[in-house]
Design an enzyme around this catalytic site. Structure first.
Site, PDB file in Angstrom:
ATOM      1  N   LEU A  25       3.775   3.806   1.125  1.00  0.00           N
ATOM      2  CA  LEU A  25       2.402   3.743   1.650  1.00  0.00           C
ATOM      3  C   LEU A  25       1.944   2.309   1.881  1.00  0.00           C
ATOM      4  O   LEU A  25       2.270   1.407   1.117  1.00  0.00           O
ATOM      5  CB  LEU A  25       1.439   4.443   0.684  1.00  0.00           C
ATOM      6  CG  LEU A  25       1.722   5.918   0.379  1.00  0.00           C
ATOM      7  CD1 LEU A  25       0.592   6.496  -0.462  1.00  0.00           C
ATOM      8  CD2 LEU A  25       1.914   6.740   1.649  1.00  0.00           C
ATOM      9  N   GLY A  28      -2.325   1.407   6.393  1.00  0.00           N
ATOM     10  CA  GLY A  28      -2.532   2.455   7.411  1.00  0.00           C
ATOM     11  C   GLY A  28      -2.709   3.814   6.750  1.00  0.00           C
ATOM     12  O   GLY A  28      -3.643   4.569   7.060  1.00  0.00           O
ATOM     13  N   HIS A  29      -1.816   4.125   5.812  1.00  0.00           N
ATOM     14  CA  HIS A  29      -1.967   5.374   5.051  1.00  0.00           C
ATOM     15  C   HIS A  29      -3.265   5.337   4.244  1.00  0.00           C
ATOM     16  O   HIS A  29      -3.977   6.331   4.147  1.00  0.00           O
ATOM     17  CB  HIS A  29      -0.798   5.553   4.072  1.00  0.00           C
ATOM     18  CG  HIS A  29       0.558   5.627   4.711  1.00  0.00           C
ATOM     19  ND1 HIS A  29       1.490   4.622   4.592  1.00  0.00           N
ATOM     20  CD2 HIS A  29       1.149   6.589   5.457  1.00  0.00           C
ATOM     21  CE1 HIS A  29       2.594   4.961   5.227  1.00  0.00           C
ATOM     22  NE2 HIS A  29       2.418   6.148   5.770  1.00  0.00           N
ATOM     23  N   LYS A 149      -1.260   6.226  15.211  1.00  0.00           N
ATOM     24  CA  LYS A 149      -0.061   5.380  15.296  1.00  0.00           C
ATOM     25  C   LYS A 149       1.127   6.178  15.855  1.00  0.00           C
ATOM     26  O   LYS A 149       1.930   5.669  16.625  1.00  0.00           O
ATOM     27  CB  LYS A 149       0.246   4.831  13.904  1.00  0.00           C
ATOM     28  CG  LYS A 149       1.651   4.318  13.673  1.00  0.00           C
ATOM     29  CD  LYS A 149       1.907   3.017  14.392  1.00  0.00           C
ATOM     30  CE  LYS A 149       3.182   2.324  13.994  1.00  0.00           C
ATOM     31  NZ  LYS A 149       4.360   3.137  13.943  1.00  0.00           N
ATOM     32  N   SER A 191       3.522  -0.269   9.549  1.00  0.00           N
ATOM     33  CA  SER A 191       4.537   0.789   9.516  1.00  0.00           C
ATOM     34  C   SER A 191       5.412   0.586   8.290  1.00  0.00           C
ATOM     35  O   SER A 191       5.689  -0.562   7.906  1.00  0.00           O
ATOM     36  CB  SER A 191       5.406   0.711  10.783  1.00  0.00           C
ATOM     37  OG  SER A 191       6.606   1.445  10.592  1.00  0.00           O
TER      38      SER A 191
END
Ligand code: AMP
Length: 283
Positions: A25, A28-29, A149, A191
């Site tokens: 993680l 973004g998560h 994304k 990412s």
């Protein structure tokens, strides 16, 4: 925050907001988890590196697994629980038969539109659709959040749930929510795979977000595609696709009269990177 590993514990959290992830993680998560927590529903983050969505020769074995840090991040972002399903819970007949079953699944058209992910990763969305359907069936969430994304993946899942509303109604009342792409300060989309990039490759990887930015100057989709290709090539990226598509069905378009999406996949050595943006974001 609870850590759930059995279906019995999971059943107590029905109608939650589900955030499906493969772990490793990052912020973004984290942003998706905060959005989920803001819905007011119990927030369940699933962590499962799904073997059926990786093709032969892809990075399933080396995919980063960072469970302890993941639990800390999920908790800090307001998750009620992290659900770590077992392979047996998701695929009771085993991974080999699950792979075969995935290929039999009926997929929405957007999963196989020519020139995008399906050409580069055949069978990938069959695995994604399979695991997401299984997560939905077991967790019975009231809502689920996916990131822009992975835009084609988002459209596949939205289409799966929409077509079910008019058809079998497999997940009645399930709402799919979108989370915007979170970027590093220099523009690189966050990412889990960015950690594979070497120091020398890191500036090259910026070619993806720069390509999306330069394409805004284009008046026509064909010109936008050309500008994206030039930017990607000038950063030494091997292009898999650099496409302008309609934002819903992801079909090729001739002009910008409908909402459109710029979509890129490119390779840097052994690392595959994807990014996308609305074609109109800078207009
Ligand atoms: P993954 O763990 O890569 O399967 O991703 C889990 C979810 O996080 C998916 O819905 C992704 O689209 C989303 N996601 C991944 N990277 C980002 C990002 N940079 N910003 C927002 N969401 C993201």
């Amino acid at each position: 925050m609870r850590c759930i590993t059995t279906l019995a514990e999971l059943s107590a959290l029905e109608s939650a907001c589900l955030v499906p992830t493969m772990g490793a993680l990052h912020e973004g998560h984290g942003s998706l988890i905060r959005l989920a927590a803001a819905t007011g529903a119990p927030t369940v983050v699933s962590i499962f590196v799904n073997p059926t969505q990786f093709g032969p020769g892809e990075d399933f074995d080396r995919y980063p697994r960072t469970l302890e840090a993941d639990l800390d991040l999920a908790s800090a972002c307001g998750a009620t629980a992290c659900w770590i399903p077992s392979v047996e819970d998701l695929y009771p007949r085993g991974v080999d038969s699950a792979r075969a079953e995935a290929l039999e699944m009926a997929l929405p058209q957007v999963a196989t539109c020519p020139g995008l992910e399906d050409r580069c990763r055949p069978g990938h969305f069959a695995g994604v659709a399979q695991v997401v359907a299984r997560l939905f069936d077991l967790a019975r969430p009231g809502s689920a959040i996916f990131g822009e994304k992975d835009y084609q993946q988002l459209r596949v899942i939205e289409s799966m749930v929409e077509s079910d509303r008019s058809g079998e109604n497999r997940w009645p009342n399930l709402r799919i929510l979108r989370g915007p792409t979170v970027r590093e300060p220099d523009g690189l989309a966050m990412s889990s795979r960015n950690r594979y990039l070497s120091e020398a490759e890191r500036p090259q990887a910026l070619g993806l977000s720069k390509a999306l930015q330069v394409a805004h100057a284009a008046q026509r989709p064909a010109t936008a595609e050309q500008l994206m290709r030039e930017t990607l090539e000038s950063h030494g990226l091997a292009i898999e696709y650099a496409a302008v598509r309609d934002a819903d069905g992801l079909q090729p378009i001739e002009d910008f009269r409908r909402p459109a999406r710029l979509l890129i996949a490119a390779r840097l050595g052994s690392v595959r990177l994807i990014d996308n943006a609305p074609a109109t974001i800078w207009r």
